[in-house]
Design an enzyme around this catalytic site. Structure first.
Site, mmCIF file in Angstrom:
data_model
loop_
_atom_site.group_PDB
_atom_site.id
_atom_site.type_symbol
_atom_site.label_atom_id
_atom_site.label_comp_id
_atom_site.label_asym_id
_atom_site.label_seq_id
_atom_site.Cartn_x
_atom_site.Cartn_y
_atom_site.Cartn_z
ATOM 1 N N THR A 1 40.302 25.561 40.171
ATOM 2 C CA THR A 1 41.480 25.889 39.365
ATOM 3 C C THR A 1 42.354 24.658 39.125
ATOM 4 O OG1 THR A 1 43.558 27.119 39.465
ATOM 5 C CG2 THR A 1 42.563 26.582 41.557
ATOM 6 N N ASP A 2 43.127 24.707 38.049
ATOM 7 C CA ASP A 2 44.094 23.621 37.790
ATOM 8 C C ASP A 2 45.246 23.652 38.794
ATOM 9 O OD1 ASP A 2 45.403 25.904 36.864
ATOM 10 O OD2 ASP A 2 45.826 25.109 34.862
ATOM 11 N N GLU A 3 45.376 24.755 39.543
ATOM 12 C CA GLU A 3 46.505 24.854 40.482
ATOM 13 C C GLU A 3 46.416 23.852 41.620
ATOM 14 O OE1 GLU A 3 47.633 28.733 41.749
ATOM 15 O OE2 GLU A 3 47.091 29.638 39.851
ATOM 16 N N PHE B 1 36.105 39.047 38.156
ATOM 17 C CA PHE B 1 36.472 38.910 36.735
ATOM 18 C C PHE B 1 35.633 37.833 36.021
ATOM 19 C CE2 PHE B 1 39.838 36.447 34.159
ATOM 20 C CZ PHE B 1 39.432 36.991 32.954
ATOM 21 N N PRO C 1 46.587 41.850 32.523
ATOM 22 C CA PRO C 1 46.154 43.256 32.668
ATOM 23 C C PRO C 1 47.229 44.147 33.295
ATOM 24 C CG PRO C 1 44.545 41.756 33.613
ATOM 25 C CD PRO C 1 45.711 40.925 33.230
ATOM 26 N N TYR D 1 46.917 30.012 48.356
ATOM 27 C CA TYR D 1 45.734 30.110 47.483
ATOM 28 C C TYR D 1 45.310 28.734 46.972
ATOM 29 C CZ TYR D 1 43.176 30.457 43.094
ATOM 30 O OH TYR D 1 42.274 30.252 42.086
ATOM 31 N N ASN E 1 55.712 32.691 29.964
ATOM 32 C CA ASN E 1 55.469 34.079 30.359
ATOM 33 C C ASN E 1 56.256 35.087 29.518
ATOM 34 O OD1 ASN E 1 53.766 33.130 32.322
ATOM 35 N ND2 ASN E 1 55.189 33.425 34.027
ATOM 36 N N GLN F 1 50.447 43.999 32.837
ATOM 37 C CA GLN F 1 51.440 44.408 31.830
ATOM 38 C C GLN F 1 50.820 45.356 30.796
ATOM 39 O OE1 GLN F 1 53.861 43.608 33.326
ATOM 40 N NE2 GLN F 1 53.316 41.681 34.324
ATOM 41 N N LYS G 1 41.927 26.343 47.662
ATOM 42 C CA LYS G 1 41.023 25.892 46.588
ATOM 43 C C LYS G 1 40.930 24.362 46.607
ATOM 44 C CE LYS G 1 39.095 27.936 43.897
ATOM 45 N NZ LYS G 1 37.756 28.617 43.943
HETATM 46 P P1 NAD Z 1 38.336 37.702 41.277
HETATM 47 O O1 NAD Z 1 39.303 37.921 42.402
HETATM 48 O O2 NAD Z 1 38.407 38.596 40.093
HETATM 49 O O3 NAD Z 1 36.847 37.774 41.836
HETATM 50 C C1 NAD Z 1 36.479 37.209 43.052
HETATM 51 C C2 NAD Z 1 35.131 37.810 43.463
HETATM 52 O O4 NAD Z 1 34.724 37.194 44.686
HETATM 53 C C3 NAD Z 1 35.181 39.311 43.727
HETATM 54 O O5 NAD Z 1 34.092 39.959 43.125
HETATM 55 C C4 NAD Z 1 35.118 39.416 45.242
HETATM 56 O O6 NAD Z 1 34.493 40.630 45.692
HETATM 57 C C5 NAD Z 1 34.278 38.201 45.582
HETATM 58 N N1 NAD Z 1 34.511 37.734 46.960
HETATM 59 C C6 NAD Z 1 35.714 37.538 47.576
HETATM 60 N N2 NAD Z 1 35.508 37.131 48.850
HETATM 61 C C7 NAD Z 1 34.171 37.059 49.032
HETATM 62 C C8 NAD Z 1 33.356 36.675 50.123
HETATM 63 N N3 NAD Z 1 33.878 36.300 51.308
HETATM 64 N N4 NAD Z 1 32.019 36.708 49.961
HETATM 65 C C9 NAD Z 1 31.453 37.088 48.780
HETATM 66 N N5 NAD Z 1 32.189 37.465 47.716
HETATM 67 C C10 NAD Z 1 33.542 37.442 47.837
HETATM 68 O O7 NAD Z 1 38.524 36.179 40.872
HETATM 69 P P2 NAD Z 1 38.376 35.474 39.445
HETATM 70 O O8 NAD Z 1 39.684 35.505 38.757
HETATM 71 O O9 NAD Z 1 37.170 35.965 38.759
HETATM 72 O O10 NAD Z 1 38.155 33.962 39.914
HETATM 73 C C11 NAD Z 1 36.819 33.477 40.138
HETATM 74 C C12 NAD Z 1 36.886 32.010 40.502
HETATM 75 O O11 NAD Z 1 37.503 31.286 39.456
HETATM 76 C C13 NAD Z 1 37.701 31.720 41.756
HETATM 77 O O12 NAD Z 1 37.048 30.698 42.477
HETATM 78 C C14 NAD Z 1 39.033 31.221 41.222
HETATM 79 O O13 NAD Z 1 39.646 30.344 42.127
HETATM 80 C C15 NAD Z 1 38.586 30.524 39.964
HETATM 81 N N6 NAD Z 1 39.579 30.438 38.871
HETATM 82 C C16 NAD Z 1 40.190 31.559 38.403
HETATM 83 C C17 NAD Z 1 41.066 31.456 37.330
HETATM 84 C C18 NAD Z 1 41.736 32.679 36.743
HETATM 85 O O14 NAD Z 1 42.545 32.553 35.848
HETATM 86 N N7 NAD Z 1 41.422 33.892 37.188
HETATM 87 C C19 NAD Z 1 41.335 30.214 36.773
HETATM 88 C C20 NAD Z 1 40.698 29.074 37.286
HETATM 89 C C21 NAD Z 1 39.808 29.200 38.328
HETATM 90 O O1 TDX Z 2 53.673 40.923 37.238
HETATM 91 C C1 TDX Z 2 53.676 39.708 37.071
HETATM 92 N N1 TDX Z 2 54.715 39.115 36.421
HETATM 93 C C2 TDX Z 2 54.786 37.769 36.194
HETATM 94 O O2 TDX Z 2 55.763 37.282 35.601
HETATM 95 C C3 TDX Z 2 52.576 38.869 37.533
HETATM 96 C C4 TDX Z 2 51.416 39.485 38.256
HETATM 97 C C5 TDX Z 2 52.650 37.511 37.286
HETATM 98 N N2 TDX Z 2 53.720 36.977 36.638
HETATM 99 C C6 TDX Z 2 53.718 35.525 36.339
HETATM 100 C C7 TDX Z 2 53.360 34.601 37.474
HETATM 101 C C8 TDX Z 2 52.677 33.447 36.768
HETATM 102 O O3 TDX Z 2 53.658 32.540 36.276
HETATM 103 O O4 TDX Z 2 52.690 35.334 35.359
HETATM 104 C C9 TDX Z 2 52.006 34.099 35.568
HETATM 105 C C10 TDX Z 2 50.517 34.375 35.790
HETATM 106 O O5 TDX Z 2 50.396 35.048 37.042
HETATM 107 P P1 TDX Z 2 48.960 35.396 37.687
HETATM 108 O O6 TDX Z 2 48.197 36.261 36.754
HETATM 109 O O7 TDX Z 2 49.217 35.899 39.062
HETATM 110 O O8 TDX Z 2 48.232 33.985 37.668
HETATM 111 P P2 TDX Z 2 48.554 32.567 38.368
HETATM 112 O O9 TDX Z 2 49.377 32.705 39.579
HETATM 113 O O10 TDX Z 2 49.022 31.649 37.282
HETATM 114 O O11 TDX Z 2 47.055 32.169 38.826
HETATM 115 C C11 TDX Z 2 45.922 32.456 37.966
HETATM 116 O O12 TDX Z 2 45.481 31.294 37.300
HETATM 117 C C12 TDX Z 2 44.906 30.289 38.078
HETATM 118 C C13 TDX Z 2 44.773 33.052 38.767
HETATM 119 O O13 TDX Z 2 45.221 34.218 39.457
HETATM 120 C C14 TDX Z 2 44.226 32.037 39.733
HETATM 121 O O14 TDX Z 2 43.083 32.583 40.414
HETATM 122 C C15 TDX Z 2 43.807 30.809 38.963
HETATM 123 O O15 TDX Z 2 43.413 29.815 39.854
#
Ligand code: NAD
Ligand code: TDX
Length: 331
Positions: A120-122, A11, A189, A147, A246, A191, A151
């Site tokens: 991540t902030d987590e 993503f 996505p 997770y 949420n 929802q 991280k």
């Molecule tokens: P995502 O799950 O959509 O994408 C992860 C990608 O990494 C995928 O394309 C997957 O194929 C690839 N991958 C997984 N394991 C692998 C491996 N062993 N070798 C090579 N590629 C591999 O994740 P995202 O939401 O795009 O998150 C990207 C980064 O941002 C992560 O490090 C996540 O911790 C961080 N992050 C995400 C969020 C968020 O809200 N999604 C917020 C803060 C930080």
């Molecule tokens: O169906 C759902 N219903 C619901 O209430 C899902 C999938 C989630 N939730 C809640 C859980 C969380 O409070 O919504 C909030 C967001 O959930 P996620 O999309 O799973 O995100 P979260 O767990 O907050 O983590 C995301 O942000 C920080 C990313 O997945 C992480 O990769 C990033 O580090």
């Protein structure tokens, strides 16, 4: 500049590659991605012919070495990223997030390559709902889930490699992203695509939990600011003052999609569910002069809904398998 983007078919990574190709024609991009269930080669279609995709694993030291030795900069997005999956099976999280990051660090150390680590902030755990505090770079690490603990581990490896070995590294910890190309397992996505399918959105527990939403384009512009202007060895928190609970997110999606605001179901809560995340991005804003462009969450959400409406062929292949995984968890 020669740039290696790990996780560039996921993503945030794919959006980062799109933005980079669009705005920085002097950068030559190679993507290293294992194309797990979360990665999709089609997410790179908008930059077809303009980037090289190496399909492979960041935990493979030989492959990593071969790719890293030929670049000037690594931006490391690759991770197992979904909390719910980590509660079900933590091992891929340890393997990719910890061991994979270790292999990258060893390669950038050997070849003296600049490294930016996406986190991540987590890692800071959670805040109380009524607490005025927000996370700062001084907040102690206190991760809750497999997770977030992997991280946090990877962040600590980066800090140690910077301090002990002089690796030229920076770290960013960002809040929750939304926007195009996000996997349908994630909250927003899931929802939106449920409503498109005539299925009621699913809210975990009370729905009071708060996330600090930022548009993926703003996350990625902040990453470029840190690469260009950040101080080596430093951590920058990325956020855009986007706290929303949420329940409000679900109600807004329903309203924007022409449904009744209460047309959702409450389902089993996530074990250990973090209550609230909130970022204080003062350091990023004052030191590097970064500002977000997407200031209105409702507008950003409307554009995201439109994207999922017009890109059904992108998300449809993942939808049934994703919902089958949730059904096992009762969520
Ligand atoms: P995502 O799950 O959509 O994408 C992860 C990608 O990494 C995928 O394309 C997957 O194929 C690839 N991958 C997984 N394991 C692998 C491996 N062993 N070798 C090579 N590629 C591999 O994740 P995202 O939401 O795009 O998150 C990207 C980064 O941002 C992560 O490090 C996540 O911790 C961080 N992050 C995400 C969020 C968020 O809200 N999604 C917020 C803060 C930080
Ligand atoms: O169906 C759902 N219903 C619901 O209430 C899902 C999938 C989630 N939730 C809640 C859980 C969380 O409070 O919504 C909030 C967001 O959930 P996620 O999309 O799973 O995100 P979260 O767990 O907050 O983590 C995301 O942000 C920080 C990313 O997945 C992480 O990769 C990033 O580090």
């Amino acid at each position: 500049m020669r740039l290696l983007v790990t996780g560039g078919a996921g993503f945030i990574g794919s959006n980062f590659v799109h933005q980079t190709v669009r705005e920085r024609p002097d950068v030559h991009v190679t993507v290293l991605d294992a194309l797990t269930y979360a990665g999709d080669e089609r997410s790179l279609d908008p930059v077809d012919g303009k980037v090289v995709l190496a399909k492979g694993d960041i935990a493979d030291p030989d492959l990593v070495d071969t790719l890293v030795k030929d670049v000037d900069l690594v931006v490391h997005f690759a991770a197992e990223s979904h909390n719910d999956n980590s509660l079900h099976d933590p091992w891929p999280f340890v393997r990719t997030n910890v061991i994979g990051t270790y292999q990258l660090l060893e390669a950038v150390r050997r070849h003296d390559v600049r490294f930016h680590h996406i986190s991540t902030d987590e890692v800071y755990g959670d805040l109380e709902l009524d607490d005025p505090a927000r996370f700062t770079p001084d907040t102690p690490y206190n991760p809750s889930s497999p997770y977030s603990s992997t991280k946090a581990s990877s962040d600590l490896l980066v800090r140690a490699w910077a301090r002990s070995f002089g690796v030229r590294a920076t770290i960013s910890n960002c809040s929750n992203n939304y926007g195009p190309f996000q996997h349908v397992e994630k909250f927003i996505p899931r929802q939106i695509t449920n409503v498109i399918d005539g299925v009621r959105p699913k809210l975990y527990g009370t729905g009071e939990n708060v996330r600090d939403w930022i548009h993926v384009e703003d996350h990625n512009s902040a990453v470029w600011s840190i690469i260009e202007k950040g101080r080596l060895g430093e951590t920058y928190l990325i956020g855009a003052d986007g706290e929303v609970d949420n329940t409000t997110v679900v109600e807004t999606i329903l309203e924007l999609m022409g449904q009744g605001a209460d047309a959702y179901d409450r389902v089993n809560d996530r074990p250990g569910h973090d209550l609230r995340y909130a970022i204080d991005a003062t350091k990023l804003r004052t030191e590097l002069g970064w500002e977000p462009r997407y200031r209105d969450f409702r507008d950003g959400l409307a554009a995201t809904i439109e994207w999922y409406r017009t890109h059904e062929s992108w998300w449809r292949p993942q939808k049934d398998a994703t919902e089958a995984r949730y059904a096992v968890l009762g969520r």
